[in-house]
Design a protein around this motif. Structure first.
Motif, mmCIF file in Angstrom:
data_model
loop_
_atom_site.group_PDB
_atom_site.id
_atom_site.type_symbol
_atom_site.label_atom_id
_atom_site.label_comp_id
_atom_site.label_asym_id
_atom_site.label_seq_id
_atom_site.Cartn_x
_atom_site.Cartn_y
_atom_site.Cartn_z
ATOM 1 N N PRO A 168 -11.158 -2.852 -6.504
ATOM 2 C CA PRO A 168 -9.975 -2.226 -5.890
ATOM 3 C C PRO A 168 -8.699 -2.455 -6.685
ATOM 4 C CG PRO A 168 -11.272 -3.424 -4.250
ATOM 5 C CD PRO A 168 -11.802 -3.817 -5.592
ATOM 6 N N LEU A 169 -8.641 -3.579 -7.428
ATOM 7 C CA LEU A 169 -7.426 -3.909 -8.164
ATOM 8 C C LEU A 169 -7.238 -3.048 -9.396
ATOM 9 C CD1 LEU A 169 -7.537 -7.814 -7.921
ATOM 10 C CD2 LEU A 169 -6.478 -6.152 -6.366
ATOM 11 N N GLY A 170 -8.200 -2.215 -9.692
ATOM 12 C CA GLY A 170 -8.077 -1.298 -10.816
ATOM 13 C C GLY A 170 -7.239 -0.076 -10.489
ATOM 14 N N TYR A 171 -6.831 0.068 -9.235
ATOM 15 C CA TYR A 171 -6.030 1.211 -8.813
ATOM 16 C C TYR A 171 -4.604 0.746 -8.504
ATOM 17 C CZ TYR A 171 -10.631 3.308 -8.162
ATOM 18 O OH TYR A 171 -11.913 3.768 -8.356
ATOM 19 N N GLY A 172 -3.632 1.500 -9.000
ATOM 20 C CA GLY A 172 -2.234 1.131 -8.782
ATOM 21 C C GLY A 172 -1.855 1.118 -7.318
ATOM 22 N N PHE A 173 -2.376 2.085 -6.543
ATOM 23 C CA PHE A 173 -2.008 2.144 -5.123
ATOM 24 C C PHE A 173 -2.535 0.937 -4.358
ATOM 25 C CE2 PHE A 173 -6.156 4.244 -5.157
ATOM 26 C CZ PHE A 173 -6.769 3.753 -4.014
ATOM 27 N N MET A 174 -3.670 0.374 -4.799
ATOM 28 C CA MET A 174 -4.201 -0.813 -4.141
ATOM 29 C C MET A 174 -3.359 -2.048 -4.472
ATOM 30 S SD MET A 174 -6.696 -0.411 -2.035
ATOM 31 C CE MET A 174 -7.370 -2.089 -1.957
ATOM 32 N N LEU A 175 -2.863 -2.124 -5.690
ATOM 33 C CA LEU A 175 -1.990 -3.240 -6.059
ATOM 34 C C LEU A 175 -0.700 -3.199 -5.244
ATOM 35 C CD1 LEU A 175 -2.422 -3.278 -9.952
ATOM 36 C CD2 LEU A 175 -3.349 -4.922 -8.306
ATOM 37 N N ASN A 176 -0.120 -2.003 -5.098
ATOM 38 C CA ASN A 176 1.078 -1.862 -4.271
ATOM 39 C C ASN A 176 0.789 -2.211 -2.820
ATOM 40 O OD1 ASN A 176 2.481 -1.003 -6.508
ATOM 41 N ND2 ASN A 176 2.446 1.170 -5.965
ATOM 42 N N VAL A 229 11.081 12.015 19.163
ATOM 43 C CA VAL A 229 11.745 13.317 19.208
ATOM 44 C C VAL A 229 12.447 13.602 17.879
ATOM 45 C CG1 VAL A 229 13.604 14.634 20.296
ATOM 46 C CG2 VAL A 229 12.025 13.307 21.706
ATOM 47 N N LEU A 230 13.135 12.594 17.332
ATOM 48 C CA LEU A 230 13.835 12.776 16.059
ATOM 49 C C LEU A 230 12.853 13.103 14.937
ATOM 50 C CD1 LEU A 230 16.479 9.901 16.196
ATOM 51 C CD2 LEU A 230 16.890 12.356 16.405
ATOM 52 N N ILE A 231 11.700 12.439 14.954
ATOM 53 C CA ILE A 231 10.686 12.739 13.938
ATOM 54 C C ILE A 231 10.222 14.190 14.041
ATOM 55 C CG2 ILE A 231 8.291 12.280 13.270
ATOM 56 C CD1 ILE A 231 8.771 9.347 13.806
ATOM 57 N N SER A 232 10.073 14.671 15.286
ATOM 58 C CA SER A 232 9.548 16.023 15.493
ATOM 59 C C SER A 232 10.530 17.111 15.057
ATOM 60 C CB SER A 232 9.185 16.221 16.967
ATOM 61 O OG SER A 232 10.352 16.243 17.780
ATOM 62 N N VAL A 233 11.828 16.788 15.026
ATOM 63 C CA VAL A 233 12.815 17.817 14.683
ATOM 64 C C VAL A 233 13.448 17.593 13.307
ATOM 65 C CG1 VAL A 233 13.375 18.208 17.101
ATOM 66 C CG2 VAL A 233 14.726 16.560 15.789
ATOM 67 N N THR A 234 13.014 16.550 12.600
ATOM 68 C CA THR A 234 13.609 16.241 11.300
ATOM 69 C C THR A 234 12.803 16.884 10.180
ATOM 70 O OG1 THR A 234 14.414 14.114 12.103
ATOM 71 C CG2 THR A 234 14.292 14.401 9.720
ATOM 72 N N PRO A 235 13.408 17.813 9.435
ATOM 73 C CA PRO A 235 12.695 18.389 8.281
ATOM 74 C C PRO A 235 12.541 17.330 7.200
ATOM 75 C CG PRO A 235 14.976 19.129 8.314
ATOM 76 C CD PRO A 235 14.754 18.371 9.589
ATOM 77 N N SER A 236 11.344 17.227 6.678
ATOM 78 C CA SER A 236 11.099 16.172 5.697
ATOM 79 C C SER A 236 9.995 16.590 4.752
ATOM 80 C CB SER A 236 10.696 14.867 6.417
ATOM 81 O OG SER A 236 10.273 13.904 5.494
ATOM 82 N N GLU A 237 10.165 16.209 3.497
ATOM 83 C CA GLU A 237 9.119 16.466 2.515
ATOM 84 C C GLU A 237 7.978 15.467 2.655
ATOM 85 O OE1 GLU A 237 10.924 16.347 -1.290
ATOM 86 O OE2 GLU A 237 12.193 18.110 -0.965
ATOM 87 N N THR A 238 8.249 14.369 3.344
ATOM 88 C CA THR A 238 7.216 13.356 3.594
ATOM 89 C C THR A 238 6.874 13.348 5.076
ATOM 90 O OG1 THR A 238 8.870 11.623 3.936
ATOM 91 C CG2 THR A 238 8.036 11.931 1.695
ATOM 92 N N ILE A 253 5.697 6.374 9.710
ATOM 93 C CA ILE A 253 6.500 5.288 10.260
ATOM 94 C C ILE A 253 5.824 4.718 11.504
ATOM 95 C CG2 ILE A 253 8.735 4.677 11.280
ATOM 96 C CD1 ILE A 253 9.978 6.917 9.652
ATOM 97 N N ILE A 254 5.158 5.561 12.252
ATOM 98 C CA ILE A 254 4.498 5.130 13.486
ATOM 99 C C ILE A 254 3.179 4.434 13.193
ATOM 100 C CG2 ILE A 254 3.554 5.897 15.694
ATOM 101 C CD1 ILE A 254 5.402 8.312 15.512
ATOM 102 N N PHE A 255 2.382 5.014 12.313
ATOM 103 C CA PHE A 255 1.036 4.504 12.084
ATOM 104 C C PHE A 255 0.882 3.730 10.782
ATOM 105 C CE2 PHE A 255 0.611 8.433 14.619
ATOM 106 C CZ PHE A 255 0.102 7.871 15.781
ATOM 107 N N GLY A 256 1.920 3.716 9.953
ATOM 108 C CA GLY A 256 1.834 2.997 8.689
ATOM 109 C C GLY A 256 1.226 3.856 7.599
ATOM 110 N N ASN A 257 1.544 3.503 6.366
ATOM 111 C CA ASN A 257 1.006 4.243 5.215
ATOM 112 C C ASN A 257 0.843 3.264 4.063
ATOM 113 O OD1 ASN A 257 0.150 6.387 3.598
ATOM 114 N ND2 ASN A 257 2.248 6.857 2.948
ATOM 115 N N LEU A 258 0.035 2.250 4.286
ATOM 116 C CA LEU A 258 -0.074 1.151 3.341
ATOM 117 C C LEU A 258 -0.550 1.616 1.970
ATOM 118 C CD1 LEU A 258 0.215 -1.863 2.952
ATOM 119 C CD2 LEU A 258 -2.088 -2.174 3.846
ATOM 120 N N LEU A 259 -1.474 2.548 1.942
ATOM 121 C CA LEU A 259 -2.022 3.006 0.663
ATOM 122 C C LEU A 259 -1.111 4.005 -0.044
ATOM 123 C CD1 LEU A 259 -5.802 3.414 1.576
ATOM 124 C CD2 LEU A 259 -4.625 1.443 0.584
ATOM 125 N N GLY A 260 -0.029 4.405 0.631
ATOM 126 C CA GLY A 260 0.891 5.360 0.025
ATOM 127 C C GLY A 260 2.217 4.744 -0.381
#
Length: 298
Positions: free
Chosen positions: A10-18, A110-119, A124-131
């Motif tokens: 797993p340590l061979g991948y940059g996203f896993m190191l992060n 509610v703010l998440i549902s109405v906020t335009p975002s590229e991401t 934020i709610i469920f986490g994105n550890l690998l990202g």
């Protein structure tokens, strides 16, 4: 595949190191803070603040300011609202906490549902550890170091406040200020852990390590060593398990922490439900105790 290959692959991948750096940082900071939260009895407050920071984080994203600023503002807002509802009505503190944190959490949704975002702000709610990106990792390391540094620098004062706020006041400390500082660190730590496990599971990382350590020792100094050791170990195991089992990383980390707590709850020598019984049986066996009927025959 041998053990070394299992560890290194797993340590061979940059996203896993992060992800590994993020998980270890969040686990260590949350675990140290959790010792005071468990000792003071602020578990429910930890739940409230960790959820209440959600709208602050979203607003910070909308106005392109650091997440920590929004989280701190809404963390203190939540505490202020809880105190206001408790002190100016018949509503008790536990109910006030439930009302405030659920309302602020809903506002965040509610703010998440109405906020335009590229991401995907749902991370934020469920986490994105690998990202976790390199820039986000740098922010997490800085915030984590700041929170951990303040906790360790003021450890003696926080501990006096936790054990006896009246005594702390008598020797010249300001209990109100110390309590506010801990709540501020709670909000800051919540931001550190958001990327790892998301808002929903942050409270688990803020409570389980301290509770586990509390069952293993009577000394607070040892708690401050045991809690982060257990938490970091669980974070590493959970991350590796999620890699090989293809499961949610944040959820797996918390699941491992919960499993370790269950084992300690059952088998801790002094405080475990089964551990106490086993220890008593061992003591009786060493003392050479015999049944009453057998003693009467002799």
């Amino acid at each position: 595949m041998n053990l070394l290959e299992l560890v290194l692959e797993p340590l061979g991948y940059g996203f896993m190191l992060n992800a590994l750096a993020t998980a270890v940082t969040a686990a260590a900071v949350c675990a140290v803070l959790s010792c005071w939260l468990v000792l003071i009895g602020w578990s429910l407050m930890g739940d409230a603040v960790s959820h209440a920071v959600l709208p602050g984080v979203v607003l910070a994203y909308m106005f392109s300011v650091p997440f920590a600023i929004g989280a701190l503002l809404f963390g203190f807002l939540a505490v202020g609202l809880i105190g206001a509802v408790r002190d100016t009505s018949r509503i008790k503190e536990d109910a006030a906490i439930g009302i405030v944190f659920s309302t602020l959490f809903a506002l965040g949704l509610v703010l998440i549902s109405v906020t335009p975002s590229e991401t995907d702000l749902g991370h934020i709610i469920f986490g994105n550890l690998l990202g976790v990106s390199r820039a986000e990792l740098v922010q997490i390391l800085i915030l984590g170091a700041l929170a951990l540094g303040v906790l360790l620098l003021k450890a003696r004062d926080f501990t006096l406040f936790a054990f006896d706020a009246t005594h702390a006041h008598a020797i010249g400390l300001n209990p109100r200020l110390l309590g506010a500082a801990l709540l501020g660190l709670l909000a800051l730590t919540s931001v550190v852990a958001l990327q790892a496990v998301g808002v929903i599971l942050v409270v688990a990382m803020l409570i389980i390590p301290g509770a586990t350590a509390h069952l293993l020792t009577e000394r607070f100094g040892r708690m401050l060593l045991i809690a982060p050791t257990v938490s970091v170990t669980c974070a590493v195991i959970g991350l590796y398990a999620s890699y090989y089992l293809d499961t949610a990383s944040g959820g797996m980390i918390v699941l491992v922490q919960g499993a370790v707590f269950a084992l300690v709850y059952l088998f801790a020598p002094a405080q475990g439900v089964l551990g106490r019984r086993i220890a008593a049986l061992v003591r009786r066996a060493r003392a050479g105790d015999k049944p009453v009927s057998e003693n009467s025959q002799n």
